[in-house]
Write a protein that holds these residues in place. Structure first.
Motif, PDB file in Angstrom:
ATOM      1  N   TYR A   1       0.829  -1.214   0.000  1.00  0.00           N
ATOM      2  CA  TYR A   1       0.000   0.000   0.000  1.00  0.00           C
ATOM      3  C   TYR A   1       0.859   1.259   0.000  1.00  0.00           C
ATOM      4  O   TYR A   1       0.521   2.255  -0.652  1.00  0.00           O
ATOM      5  N   THR A   2       1.966   1.229   0.760  1.00  0.00           N
ATOM      6  CA  THR A   2       2.835   2.407   0.836  1.00  0.00           C
ATOM      7  C   THR A   2       3.419   2.748  -0.528  1.00  0.00           C
ATOM      8  O   THR A   2       3.448   3.913  -0.939  1.00  0.00           O
ATOM      9  N   LEU A   3       3.870   1.722  -1.244  1.00  0.00           N
ATOM     10  CA  LEU A   3       4.437   1.936  -2.576  1.00  0.00           C
ATOM     11  C   LEU A   3       3.400   2.523  -3.532  1.00  0.00           C
ATOM     12  O   LEU A   3       3.641   3.545  -4.190  1.00  0.00           O
ATOM     13  N   LEU A   4       2.230   1.883  -3.605  1.00  0.00           N
ATOM     14  CA  LEU A   4       1.197   2.349  -4.532  1.00  0.00           C
ATOM     15  C   LEU A   4       0.655   3.711  -4.131  1.00  0.00           C
ATOM     16  O   LEU A   4       0.372   4.557  -4.994  1.00  0.00           O
ATOM     17  N   SER A   5       0.512   3.956  -2.842  1.00  0.00           N
ATOM     18  CA  SER A   5       0.029   5.247  -2.374  1.00  0.00           C
ATOM     19  C   SER A   5       1.007   6.364  -2.713  1.00  0.00           C
ATOM     20  O   SER A   5       0.611   7.458  -3.136  1.00  0.00           O
ATOM     21  N   THR A   6       2.305   6.084  -2.552  1.00  0.00           N
ATOM     22  CA  THR A   6       3.329   7.080  -2.885  1.00  0.00           C
ATOM     23  C   THR A   6       3.287   7.422  -4.372  1.00  0.00           C
ATOM     24  O   THR A   6       3.369   8.597  -4.760  1.00  0.00           O
ATOM     25  N   LEU A   7       3.142   6.403  -5.205  1.00  0.00           N
ATOM     26  CA  LEU A   7       3.063   6.630  -6.653  1.00  0.00           C
ATOM     27  C   LEU A   7       1.815   7.428  -7.016  1.00  0.00           C
ATOM     28  O   LEU A   7       1.859   8.322  -7.875  1.00  0.00           O
ATOM     29  N   PHE A   8       0.692   7.108  -6.367  1.00  0.00           N
ATOM     30  CA  PHE A   8      -0.542   7.834  -6.665  1.00  0.00           C
ATOM     31  C   PHE A   8      -0.431   9.296  -6.233  1.00  0.00           C
ATOM     32  O   PHE A   8      -0.880  10.199  -6.956  1.00  0.00           O
TER      33      PHE A   8
END
Length: 370
Positions: free
Chosen positions: A87-94
């Motif tokens: 979630y942290t990775l995808l949230s950062t990208l978003f």
């Protein structure tokens, strides 16, 4: 994956609020047609998203829709710690897509919100909870405008990994307790390493005290359940006031908030030691009338417990180098006992409520005295 909610999250960057509501209603109609029941997760999530969308007339869209994005990718097939990283990775990208900026603060917020979402999934995997939690945490960070550097970010990740490793190895917390500890730990760490040290000592010493003469306490029927493993209720009840003071200290730089943090942790540690060590005493007395009662009863105190409570408060006061912490913390321990002897015995409050109010009281008392 919740595709309709994911679509709203992405298109919201390019649309005005009323246009987003129009898209949501269109998807809602389509979801109603496709749904087998009005309890369908996609239908419910779209319905719940409308009030949040309307709130963007007053708050930034980057508060609400990154939260929707995280809610839309919620998936429990991975282990909790793997989900946090995912979630942290995808949230950062978003967030990079949404705000066109990349900073340590972005990664930190993503880490905190992702951990909160995983905690929600473990405790209450309802659509309502998953829709509300991420935007709420994003809003808190928006209000406090917390900015951190990459060094603080590394510290936050180190704290998260350390707490995870210790909790798993020692089995002092269940999954929800671990996640709650990560959230409180990383927020205190970016506020001040000294504050984090106090929080860490509360977890470490408190957990050791829980294991102290555990079989005797189990025989008496007063031992913590699950082998002493703490859950999220226990962690948050003892540390949420402290985290509030830590955020204000980070935001304002006012040392009074740091003293309030220390006092609330002093109460939490003092009360934990008073309970866990005091329950091994031979006699106990009700704090309101000093009549002898069963050891471990709500509101019961003992000379051994009093000494343990004082030492717990003294440890935190010594680290903070402030006598106000000792005074407020020790008073807070007895507020806890008074609430236990009155409101908890009458079932008006549970143990978590008593812990929360007593640590909050100690913090505010120290803030006023500082």
């Amino acid at each position: 994956m919740n595709i309709p909610l994911l679509i709203i999250a992405f298109v919201s960057k390019y649309l005005k609020t009323w246009e987003i509501v129009g898209v949501t209603l269109s998807l809602l109609i389509y979801s109603t047609y496709r749904a087998k029941s009005l309890k369908d997760e996609k239908f419910v999530s779209l319905l719940l998203s409308i009030p949040f969308t309307l709130s963007t007339y007053h708050v930034s869209k980057s508060v609400v829709f990154p939260g929707f994005f995280l809610s839309s990718i919620s998936e429990r097939k991975f282990k909790p710690l793997t989900r946090i990283l995912y979630y942290t990775l995808l949230s950062t990208l978003f967030l990079y897509f949404y705000k066109s900026e990349f900073a340590a603060s972005t990664i930190f917020v993503s880490l905190t919100v992702s951990t909160t979402l995983v905690l929600v999934e473990e405790v209450n995997n309802s659509v309502f909870a998953k829709i509300i939690a991420p935007p709420t945490i994003f809003l808190i960070f928006e209000i406090y405008s917390i900015q951190i550097g990459y060094f603080e970010l590394i510290v936050a990740f180190f704290v998260a990994l350390t707490l995870s490793y210790v909790a798993i190895k020692t089995k002092v917390a269940d999954v929800t307790g671990l996640l709650a500890a990560i959230i409180t730990g990383v927020i205190s760490a970016i506020s001040s390493i000294l504050l984090f040290l106090q929080l860490f000592l509360f977890f470490a010493i408190g957990s050791a005290a829980t294991k102290y003469k555990y079989e005797l306490k189990k025989l008496r029927g007063v031992a913590e359940a699950r082998g002493g493993a703490r859950g999220f209720e226990n962690v948050f009840a003892n540390t949420l006031p402290a985290i509030f003071f830590a955020l204000n200290y980070k935001y304002t730089g006012d040392a009074s908030y740091a003293i309030a943090f220390s006092a609330s942790i002093a109460t939490a540690l003092g009360d934990t030691l008073a309970s866990e060590i005091g329950q091994t005493a031979n006699k106990a007395y009700l704090i309101t009338n000093f009549k002898e009662v069963r050891v471990g009863e709500d509101g019961a105190i003992s000379p051994l417990g009093e000494l343990a409570a004082f030492l717990g408060c003294l440890i935190i006061a010594a680290i903070s180098l402030n006598p106000v912490v000792l005074l407020a913390g020790f008073v807070g321990v007895h507020v806890d006992s008074l609430l236990g002897a009155t409101l908890e015995r009458k079932k008006i409050l549970n143990n978590a409520g008593v812990n929360f109010l007593s640590t909050l009281f100690a913090g505010y008392l120290a803030f006023l005295l500082a």
